[in-house]
Scaffold this motif. Structure first.
Motif, PDB file in Angstrom:
ATOM      1  N   SER A  59       8.101  -3.574   4.826  1.00  0.00           N
ATOM      2  CA  SER A  59       7.833  -3.945   3.439  1.00  0.00           C
ATOM      3  C   SER A  59       7.812  -2.676   2.576  1.00  0.00           C
ATOM      4  O   SER A  59       7.717  -1.560   3.088  1.00  0.00           O
ATOM      5  CB  SER A  59       6.485  -4.660   3.340  1.00  0.00           C
ATOM      6  N   ARG A 118       5.455  -1.688   0.712  1.00  0.00           N
ATOM      7  CA  ARG A 118       4.150  -1.031   0.917  1.00  0.00           C
ATOM      8  C   ARG A 118       4.145  -0.194   2.194  1.00  0.00           C
ATOM      9  O   ARG A 118       3.613   0.917   2.218  1.00  0.00           O
ATOM     10  CB  ARG A 118       3.048  -2.081   0.966  1.00  0.00           C
ATOM     11  N   GLN A 119       4.733  -0.711   3.269  1.00  0.00           N
ATOM     12  CA  GLN A 119       4.790   0.039   4.526  1.00  0.00           C
ATOM     13  C   GLN A 119       5.613   1.311   4.365  1.00  0.00           C
ATOM     14  O   GLN A 119       5.236   2.365   4.874  1.00  0.00           O
ATOM     15  CB  GLN A 119       5.370  -0.833   5.641  1.00  0.00           C
TER      16      GLN A 119
END
Length: 190
Positions: free
Chosen positions: A4, A6-7
């Motif tokens: 993602s 965010r990751q």
């Protein structure tokens, strides 16, 4: 793959705590993650083979009058990424186009010159710097399946052939052209 946003952001943040440089190799396609990676770049390196087929990645070229018609979709994406980064953090993206797999062949010399002239014209129009590039060399192909680069070869053991030394000098010239923070003006250790 499959991470993602965010990751990826967390991973880049984590790496930035211990690494001087982070290299993000994104595919040539237009995707959300590729656009995001472009906006994070301090230095953007776009490899380009010496042909008008690959030149089309940067801009349309009218061969009949040797004129640049318009920037490509990719060039417009880079422009957009540069604007977003400038608005967010007020720092520019240094865009460098690297001529890749260049040939010393006399047969291809005229085409190489035409591509070079078109790149110089386009660089002034859309704002990238040209790097000297890397030649088509057997040593690069030999090292790749082993997961090695020229930087992995030990130059002190006397096994370096003239072609290896020329390839290493190409890398030095590239690093000098990139003017990376902390390396600019420093003697290269390879």
């Amino acid at each position: 793959k499959g991470m993602s946003v965010r990751q990826v952001e967390d991973e880049v943040r984590r790496l930035s705590e211990t690494c001087d440089f982070i290299v993000i190799d994104s595919p040539g396609g237009d995707s959300f993650m590729a656009r995001l990676a472009h906006t994070w770049a301090d230095t953007l390196i776009t490899p380009l083979n010496d042909s008008f087929v690959d030149f089309d990645l940067l801009g349309s070229f009218d061969q009949t009058c040797a004129d640049i018609v318009r920037p490509s979709i990719y060039s417009e994406m880079v422009w957009d990424s540069r604007k977003k980064k400038a608005l967010a953090v007020r720092t520019p993206i240094d865009w460098v186009v690297l001529r890749n797999r260049t040939s010393a062949s006399r047969i291809e010399a005229k085409n190489k010159q035409r591509v070079g002239d078109a790149l110089k014209t386009l660089s002034q129009r859309i704002g990238f710097r040209l790097a000297p590039g890397l030649s088509e060399r057997v040593i690069y192909r030999e090292l790749f399946p082993q997961g090695l680069t020229m930087l992995d070869l030990d130059g002190d053991n006397g096994d370096m052939r003239m072609t290896h030394l020329a390839a290493r000098q190409e890398l030095r010239d590239l690093f000098i052209t990139l003017k990376l923070p902390g390396l600019d003006g420093e003697p290269l250790k390879f």
